[in-house]
Design a protein around this motif. Sequence first.
Motif, PDB file in Angstrom:
ATOM      1  N   ASP A 111      -4.655 -12.021 -10.443  1.00 24.31           N
ATOM      2  CA  ASP A 111      -4.900 -10.693  -9.882  1.00 24.31           C
ATOM      3  C   ASP A 111      -6.382 -10.360  -9.796  1.00 24.31           C
ATOM      4  OD1 ASP A 111      -2.184  -9.808  -9.464  1.00 24.31           O
ATOM      5  OD2 ASP A 111      -1.990  -9.747 -11.641  1.00 24.31           O
ATOM      6  N   ASP A 160       0.566  -5.750 -13.337  1.00 27.16           N
ATOM      7  CA  ASP A 160      -0.275  -6.922 -13.591  1.00 27.16           C
ATOM      8  C   ASP A 160       0.055  -7.527 -14.954  1.00 27.16           C
ATOM      9  OD1 ASP A 160      -1.453  -6.508 -11.180  1.00 27.16           O
ATOM     10  OD2 ASP A 160      -3.442  -5.972 -11.953  1.00 27.16           O
ATOM     11  N   TYR A 191      -2.635  -3.343  -4.130  1.00 30.84           N
ATOM     12  CA  TYR A 191      -2.902  -2.905  -5.509  1.00 30.84           C
ATOM     13  C   TYR A 191      -3.061  -1.394  -5.643  1.00 30.84           C
ATOM     14  CZ  TYR A 191      -3.420  -7.744  -6.969  1.00 30.84           C
ATOM     15  OH  TYR A 191      -3.172  -9.063  -7.268  1.00 30.84           O
ATOM     16  N   CYS A 251       0.159  -8.424  -1.428  1.00 36.64           N
ATOM     17  CA  CYS A 251       0.099  -7.497  -2.554  1.00 36.64           C
ATOM     18  C   CYS A 251      -0.859  -6.356  -2.224  1.00 36.64           C
ATOM     19  CB  CYS A 251      -0.389  -8.208  -3.815  1.00 36.64           C
ATOM     20  SG  CYS A 251       0.671  -9.571  -4.357  1.00 36.64           S
ATOM     21  N   THR A 285       2.790  -9.925 -14.419  1.00 40.09           N
ATOM     22  CA  THR A 285       2.268 -11.162 -13.840  1.00 40.09           C
ATOM     23  C   THR A 285       1.570 -11.989 -14.912  1.00 40.09           C
ATOM     24  OG1 THR A 285       1.915 -10.057 -11.710  1.00 40.09           O
ATOM     25  CG2 THR A 285       0.757 -12.125 -12.056  1.00 40.09           C
ATOM     26  N   LYS A 339       0.866  -3.683  -8.316  1.00 42.31           N
ATOM     27  CA  LYS A 339       0.860  -3.832  -6.848  1.00 42.31           C
ATOM     28  C   LYS A 339       2.253  -3.684  -6.256  1.00 42.31           C
ATOM     29  CE  LYS A 339       1.051  -8.090  -8.919  1.00 42.31           C
ATOM     30  NZ  LYS A 339       0.462  -8.445 -10.235  1.00 42.31           N
ATOM     31  N   TRP A 340       2.228  -3.201  -5.017  1.00 39.24           N
ATOM     32  CA  TRP A 340       3.423  -3.231  -4.190  1.00 39.24           C
ATOM     33  C   TRP A 340       3.554  -4.656  -3.633  1.00 39.24           C
ATOM     34  CZ3 TRP A 340       7.685  -0.659  -3.340  1.00 39.24           C
ATOM     35  CH2 TRP A 340       7.747   0.709  -3.624  1.00 39.24           C
ATOM     36  N   LEU A 341       4.769  -5.187  -3.613  1.00 31.80           N
ATOM     37  CA  LEU A 341       5.023  -6.531  -3.089  1.00 31.80           C
ATOM     38  C   LEU A 341       5.661  -6.443  -1.714  1.00 31.80           C
ATOM     39  CD1 LEU A 341       6.493  -8.202  -6.305  1.00 31.80           C
ATOM     40  CD2 LEU A 341       4.136  -8.287  -5.484  1.00 31.80           C
ATOM     41  N   THR A 381      -6.093  -5.332  -1.499  1.00 26.38           N
ATOM     42  CA  THR A 381      -4.929  -6.054  -0.990  1.00 26.38           C
ATOM     43  C   THR A 381      -5.252  -7.534  -0.839  1.00 26.38           C
ATOM     44  OG1 THR A 381      -3.238  -6.130   0.761  1.00 26.38           O
ATOM     45  CG2 THR A 381      -5.497  -5.641   1.446  1.00 26.38           C
ATOM     46  N   THR A 383      10.222  -6.197 -11.785  1.00 30.57           N
ATOM     47  CA  THR A 383       9.435  -5.114 -11.178  1.00 30.57           C
ATOM     48  C   THR A 383       9.593  -3.836 -11.990  1.00 30.57           C
ATOM     49  OG1 THR A 383      11.292  -4.583  -9.694  1.00 30.57           O
ATOM     50  CG2 THR A 383       9.580  -6.043  -8.837  1.00 30.57           C
TER      51      THR A 383
END
Length: 342
Positions: A7, A215, A184, A182, A218, A130-132, A164, A233
């Motif tokens: 990230d 994050d 952010y 992604c 991740t 982040k949005w995926l 992004t 998520t």
Amino acid sequence: MDKGSDDTVPEEYPYFWSRGSSIALPDFLTKYKPSMVQNDGTKPWIWVEGGNRNQDTSRSNSAAAISEAAALLKEVSQRVEEIKNDDSIPMRSSKKTGAKSKKDVREKVQADAAKKLKDISIKHNYVCGKWLIFAPADKVDVIWTKIATSLVSGALASTCAFLTKVATTPANETPHHQHVICLYIPDVYDKDAVTDVMKVLLRNHGVSLSGVKSDLYTGVGLDSKHSSGIPSTVWKNTSLLADSEIKDLKDAYFSELNIASTSTAKPDEKKDQPAKKKPIPKKKTQEDDPFASEDEVDAQKVERKQKVQTKGKSGKRSQSSDVDADADESDKPKTKKQKSTR
């Protein structure tokens, strides 16, 4: 964002754009398209930074958060395995006895773990996420360009989103490959701010969303296949908006897109069409050749017309010539014929 993680933007990375870059954003996006940049192990992502990066990361302790979260996941994974092998826990729940099924007990453990992960994130100020978004290979360039541009100077620029990235093309691309994008946001637990970004992505970009990931998730390798079974998520789409509202926002985007496409296509269609000539009524004559083309028929008509005019003129000239000839002859003095002498 954790330094050195997936990230974080690597230092002196050529596939990163910010307002301080020497190249304009449109040129950067044209030069580095995700469908054209192949990942050889050194360029997995293309990055674009917006202007809203105001997150205070000075107090963030990502290393401590990841360490604590990893220990928690290990415990949960062991507990899930124990539930699976515990014969005293029935496969199905019973209303009569009040016994919970293996599924019920397991999901309770996983839900409690998700709450603990949130507490760990907040405690260590490691709440970024982040949005995926997943985009098919044949559309990723267009989708990526629009999102990156929107983040810098469009609708996304008015939200909390600040960065992004898009995955480049793998060395061995498989059929139906999808690129992950992604977007952010500074705090995945700020529900209102996360929802605002979601609405823009749906209404202004019509993308398919796959939830919000922390994050921290991740960093500890928490994905959909993790042995703990904890949801990968923080937010699912329907946890933020109802299905009907999601559909309405996307429908509005595509409806507006279709109207724009139609209005743009109409002037072009008119330009491409040749101007129509008014049909000239044709008089049928017996001399028209039924097998002749339209141009040949017109030529024949012109030729006949010229002949008629020429004939009329020549007739007048011959008539006047005859009259003139008669007049000359009558005006000539009569001479006697001389007898020949032999």
